[in-house]
Design a protein around this motif. Structure first.
Motif, PDB file in Angstrom:
ATOM      1  N   CYS A 114      27.592  33.641  41.370  1.00 41.34           N
ATOM      2  CA  CYS A 114      29.145  34.246  41.314  1.00 41.34           C
ATOM      3  C   CYS A 114      30.534  33.096  41.432  1.00 41.34           C
ATOM      4  N   LEU A 115      30.142  32.171  41.292  1.00 38.43           N
ATOM      5  CA  LEU A 115      31.276  31.080  40.669  1.00 38.43           C
ATOM      6  C   LEU A 115      31.647  31.317  39.262  1.00 38.43           C
ATOM      7  N   ALA A 116      30.582  31.082  38.138  1.00 33.87           N
ATOM      8  CA  ALA A 116      30.635  30.979  37.374  1.00 33.87           C
ATOM      9  C   ALA A 116      30.938  32.538  36.925  1.00 33.87           C
ATOM     10  N   THR A 117      30.881  33.529  37.439  1.00 32.76           N
ATOM     11  CA  THR A 117      31.240  35.534  37.185  1.00 32.76           C
ATOM     12  C   THR A 117      32.721  35.282  37.432  1.00 32.76           C
ATOM     13  N   PHE A 118      32.887  34.518  39.014  1.00 26.04           N
ATOM     14  CA  PHE A 118      34.313  34.869  39.151  1.00 26.04           C
ATOM     15  C   PHE A 118      35.143  34.223  38.293  1.00 26.04           C
ATOM     16  N   MET A 119      34.585  32.471  37.820  1.00 25.14           N
ATOM     17  CA  MET A 119      35.663  32.037  36.582  1.00 25.14           C
ATOM     18  C   MET A 119      35.475  32.901  35.264  1.00 25.14           C
ATOM     19  N   GLN A 120      34.408  33.438  35.442  1.00 24.56           N
ATOM     20  CA  GLN A 120      34.844  34.090  33.967  1.00 24.56           C
ATOM     21  C   GLN A 120      35.772  35.745  34.120  1.00 24.56           C
ATOM     22  N   VAL A 121      35.457  36.062  35.104  1.00 24.63           N
ATOM     23  CA  VAL A 121      36.252  36.991  35.074  1.00 24.63           C
ATOM     24  C   VAL A 121      38.120  36.596  35.077  1.00 24.63           C
ATOM     25  N   LEU A 122      38.063  35.616  35.679  1.00 31.32           N
ATOM     26  CA  LEU A 122      39.096  35.437  35.978  1.00 31.32           C
ATOM     27  C   LEU A 122      39.734  35.088  35.006  1.00 31.32           C
ATOM     28  N   ASP A 123      39.243  34.574  34.045  1.00 29.50           N
ATOM     29  CA  ASP A 123      39.775  34.117  32.876  1.00 29.50           C
ATOM     30  C   ASP A 123      40.315  35.586  31.829  1.00 29.50           C
ATOM     31  N   THR A 124      39.811  36.636  32.154  1.00 30.98           N
ATOM     32  CA  THR A 124      40.269  37.880  31.516  1.00 30.98           C
ATOM     33  C   THR A 124      41.514  38.221  31.745  1.00 30.98           C
ATOM     34  N   THR A 125      42.212  37.788  32.921  1.00 29.97           N
ATOM     35  CA  THR A 125      43.604  38.191  33.360  1.00 29.97           C
ATOM     36  C   THR A 125      44.196  37.262  33.908  1.00 29.97           C
ATOM     37  N   GLY A 166      21.303  45.988  46.602  1.00 31.55           N
ATOM     38  CA  GLY A 166      22.514  46.881  46.716  1.00 31.55           C
ATOM     39  C   GLY A 166      23.046  46.018  47.673  1.00 31.55           C
ATOM     40  N   GLN A 167      23.077  45.052  48.647  1.00 30.89           N
ATOM     41  CA  GLN A 167      23.756  43.757  48.652  1.00 30.89           C
ATOM     42  C   GLN A 167      24.077  43.120  47.367  1.00 30.89           C
ATOM     43  N   ALA A 168      23.654  42.476  46.464  1.00 35.56           N
ATOM     44  CA  ALA A 168      23.200  41.237  46.225  1.00 35.56           C
ATOM     45  C   ALA A 168      24.268  42.338  44.999  1.00 35.56           C
ATOM     46  N   LEU A 169      23.996  43.197  44.024  1.00 33.02           N
ATOM     47  CA  LEU A 169      25.187  43.681  43.270  1.00 33.02           C
ATOM     48  C   LEU A 169      26.988  44.841  44.048  1.00 33.02           C
ATOM     49  N   ALA A 170      26.829  44.862  45.473  1.00 33.01           N
ATOM     50  CA  ALA A 170      28.454  45.142  45.768  1.00 33.01           C
ATOM     51  C   ALA A 170      28.903  43.324  45.914  1.00 33.01           C
ATOM     52  N   LEU A 171      27.981  42.275  46.537  1.00 31.39           N
ATOM     53  CA  LEU A 171      28.326  40.911  45.906  1.00 31.39           C
ATOM     54  C   LEU A 171      29.415  41.143  44.447  1.00 31.39           C
ATOM     55  N   LEU A 172      28.728  41.360  43.993  1.00 30.24           N
ATOM     56  CA  LEU A 172      29.040  41.214  42.160  1.00 30.24           C
ATOM     57  C   LEU A 172      30.435  42.192  41.895  1.00 30.24           C
ATOM     58  N   ALA A 173      30.494  43.250  42.633  1.00 30.51           N
ATOM     59  CA  ALA A 173      31.217  44.207  42.781  1.00 30.51           C
ATOM     60  C   ALA A 173      32.569  43.771  43.532  1.00 30.51           C
ATOM     61  N   MET A 174      32.463  42.714  44.438  1.00 29.77           N
ATOM     62  CA  MET A 174      33.626  42.135  44.684  1.00 29.77           C
ATOM     63  C   MET A 174      34.558  41.374  44.205  1.00 29.77           C
ATOM     64  N   ILE A 175      33.777  40.624  43.169  1.00 25.29           N
ATOM     65  CA  ILE A 175      33.611  39.790  42.514  1.00 25.29           C
ATOM     66  C   ILE A 175      34.292  40.273  40.930  1.00 25.29           C
ATOM     67  N   THR A 176      34.230  41.505  40.557  1.00 25.36           N
ATOM     68  CA  THR A 176      34.789  42.436  39.369  1.00 25.36           C
ATOM     69  C   THR A 176      36.747  42.829  40.227  1.00 25.36           C
ATOM     70  N   VAL A 177      36.504  42.977  41.287  1.00 33.27           N
ATOM     71  CA  VAL A 177      37.340  43.558  41.438  1.00 33.27           C
ATOM     72  C   VAL A 177      38.962  42.690  42.283  1.00 33.27           C
ATOM     73  N   VAL A 178      38.474  41.953  42.409  1.00 28.42           N
ATOM     74  CA  VAL A 178      38.980  40.410  43.484  1.00 28.42           C
ATOM     75  C   VAL A 178      39.626  39.293  42.046  1.00 28.42           C
ATOM     76  N   ALA A 179      38.729  39.504  41.028  1.00 25.64           N
ATOM     77  CA  ALA A 179      39.002  38.043  39.857  1.00 25.64           C
ATOM     78  C   ALA A 179      40.259  38.398  39.252  1.00 25.64           C
ATOM     79  N   PRO A 180      40.289  39.666  38.922  1.00 25.77           N
ATOM     80  CA  PRO A 180      41.033  39.882  37.356  1.00 25.77           C
ATOM     81  C   PRO A 180      42.899  40.584  38.677  1.00 25.77           C
ATOM     82  N   ILE A 181      42.617  40.746  40.187  1.00 26.29           N
ATOM     83  CA  ILE A 181      43.462  40.272  40.465  1.00 26.29           C
ATOM     84  C   ILE A 181      44.390  39.151  41.022  1.00 26.29           C
TER      85      ILE A 181
END
Length: 513
Positions: free
Chosen positions: A19-30, A136-151
């Motif tokens: 999740c840290l790696a994904t948060f870092m990557q999605v964060l860098d889009t914005t 579902g919980q694993a996908l939900a965690l990734l979904a949360m990162i997808t929402v929070v990181a760009p904001i």
């Protein structure tokens, strides 16, 4: 061969690393968006040229995403993830030490390219280390990162740029990336993977690079160059159309395509992806237009605009674990429909805004919209992946993420274009009813200018422009409301069951096709 019972030594640590790696990557889009003026000033280029910092990342990222399937078939999933994360850290460091705009754009392109496979592989690895009832919980965690990181990106980027210097928006990735790759490499050691040696589909690769590259540049630059009144945009459109047509025909007929378009034979993947792409495009368009309107029309600073829009992330953070845990007990189409009703309701609520709207109301609507977002990503992602075979998860996730990214690019370009065009049309209609020869108009201009008619005319024009853009904003949000409601019908074309195939645990364990 894949092994359905593989578990990392420390599941929580493995999850944190992924999740840290994904948060870092999605964060860098914005994260670089609000820093562009500072970067342009420091490197001595125009603001138009600095926009390539965003464009170069988006183009190379979009091209690399569909290649995920090929990479995982050839090398499995752990190695590409670890190497992509390490290379992302290296590219981030190079961006921070760039001495010219050319260097920065080149390193951002490298950063975008290696970031491409990170999100879909993370999705596949997360699914593989959890049992079916926790998927579902694993996908939900990734979904949360997808929402929070760009904001968080623009807010964090603005704070770092103001308090330190712009290179630090890239330097912060280095320790995060090294830590995440070290953790995942250690936790996934010994994970069985099914490997193949697919031949390289050079025709597919070249046409993909040319077609998607031309299309992405067209979308990013179309609004600035007035679309098809520009010869450059016309040529980009021709190149993109030809290359993508050849790409589609080749990939559908080739025995070993680099992008497996035959995944669309799966009903749930097909309609789930349509829902994902259109829903994300609407969400992305709103996320772009609202702060833009607040800053250009209501005089908000970038920080205050960020604070007004940030509450959208509150409820997803709180509710995502709950949604992930209990969602499988319900029809996921129903949960997605609840999401679309909330998203439509908040869009129509914004459609009732006026230029007198206060900060608290804007923030409140954003907060409530977060409820819709919390019920959107996890159910829709589950539907998208539900009828794929275990070894198709990575490729399917990469393809769906690519189309979602492209949908966001379309939304970004079309949102600005629609907003400005409708604003111009409303301005023209409003000024039809104003005549400088009308005594009432002359009196109003005199009052607005405190006796100076010329100054009064300028003030009146600003008022008309503000109202025209307000009307355009209302049009756009009402249009989004209709889009979200229409997606309820689309998502019901998907059919249960939405449980993972292959027991879920092995869903992403195989890198083969």
């Amino acid at each position: 061969m894949s092994h359905p019972t593989f578990r990392p030594p420390n599941q929580a640590l493995a999850t944190i690393g992924l999740c840290l790696a994904t948060f870092m990557q999605v964060l860098d889009t914005t994260i670089a968006n609000v820093s562009l003026p500072t970067i342009a000033g420091n490197l001595g280029v125009s603001s138009d040229q600095s926009a390539w910092v965003i464009t170069s990342f988006a183009v190379s990222n979009a091209i690399a995403l569909p290649l995920t399937g090929f990479l995982t078939r050839r090398y499995g999933e752990v190695k590409p993830f670890v190497w992509a994360t390490l290379l992302f850290s290296l590219a981030s460091f190079l961006c921070g030490i760039a001495q010219s705009m050319g260097m920065l754009v080149g390193f951002r392109a490298l950063q975008g390219a290696v970031a491409g496979p990170m999100y879909p592989i993370t999705q596949a690895l997360l699914i593989s280390i959890y049992p079916a009832n926790k998927r579902g919980q694993a996908l939900a965690l990734l979904a949360m990162i997808t929402v929070v990181a760009p904001i968080a990106g623009p807010i964090l980027g603005g704070w770092i740029t103001d308090n330190y210097s712009w290179p630090w928006i890239f330097f912060i990735n280095v320790p995060i990336g090294i830590f995440a790759s070290w953790v995942v490499s250690g936790q996934m050691k010994g994970r069985p993977e099914r490997l193949e040696k697919p031949r390289m589909d050079y025709v597919g690769l070249v046409t993909l690079i040319i077609g998607v590259g031309a299309l992405q540049i067209l979308l990013d630059k179309g609004n600035d160059l007035d679309w098809f009144s520009s010869t450059f945009i016309i040529w980009l459109a021709i190149v993109a159309a030809i290359a993508l047509t050849v790409f589609l025909i080749w990939e559908l007929t080739d025995k070993d395509p680099i992008v497996n378009l035959k995944l669309f034979r799966h009903r749930n993947f097909r309609f789930g992806t349509i829902t994902l792409v259109l829903g994300y495009a609407g969400f992305f368009g709103m996320s772009l237009l609202l702060p833009l309107w607040l800053q250009t029309q209501l005089g908000y600073t970038s920080v205050w605009a960020g604070l007004a829009t940030a509450p959208i992330g509150v409820l997803p953070v709180i509710l995502t674990p709950v949604v992930g845990k209990y969602a499988p007990r319900f029809d996921l189409r129903l949960l997605a429909s609840i999401s679309f009703v909330v998203l439509a309701t908040t869009s129509f609520w914004r459609g009732a805004f006026t230029t007198d709207i206060d900060f608290h109301t804007v923030a409140l609507v954003q907060l409530l919209m977060g409820l819709g977002v919390a019920f959107y990503f996890m159910p829709v992602l589950s539907i998208v992946l539900s009828d794929l075979q275990p070894h198709e998860i990575s490729a399917g996730s990469g393809l769906a993420t690519f189309l979602r990214t492209l949908g966001g690019s379309f939304a970004a370009s079309l949102t600005t274009w629609i907003w400005q065009r409708r604003g111009t049309e409303h301005h023209a209609r409003l000024t039809e009813h104003i005549s400088v020869y009308d005594p009432a108009t002359q009196q109003a201009m005199t009052q607005l200018g405190h006796g100076n008619v010329t100054q009064g005319a300028a003030v009146m024009d600003r008022i008309v422009q503000s109202q025209a853009m307000m009307m355009s904003t209302i049009d756009y949000f009402n249009m989004l409301g209709v889009l979200f409601l229409s997606l309820i019908f689309v998502v019901y074309f998907a059919k249960p069951p939405f449980a993972p195939k292959g027991g879920g645990a092995s869903a992403a364990a195989a890198g083969g096709h």
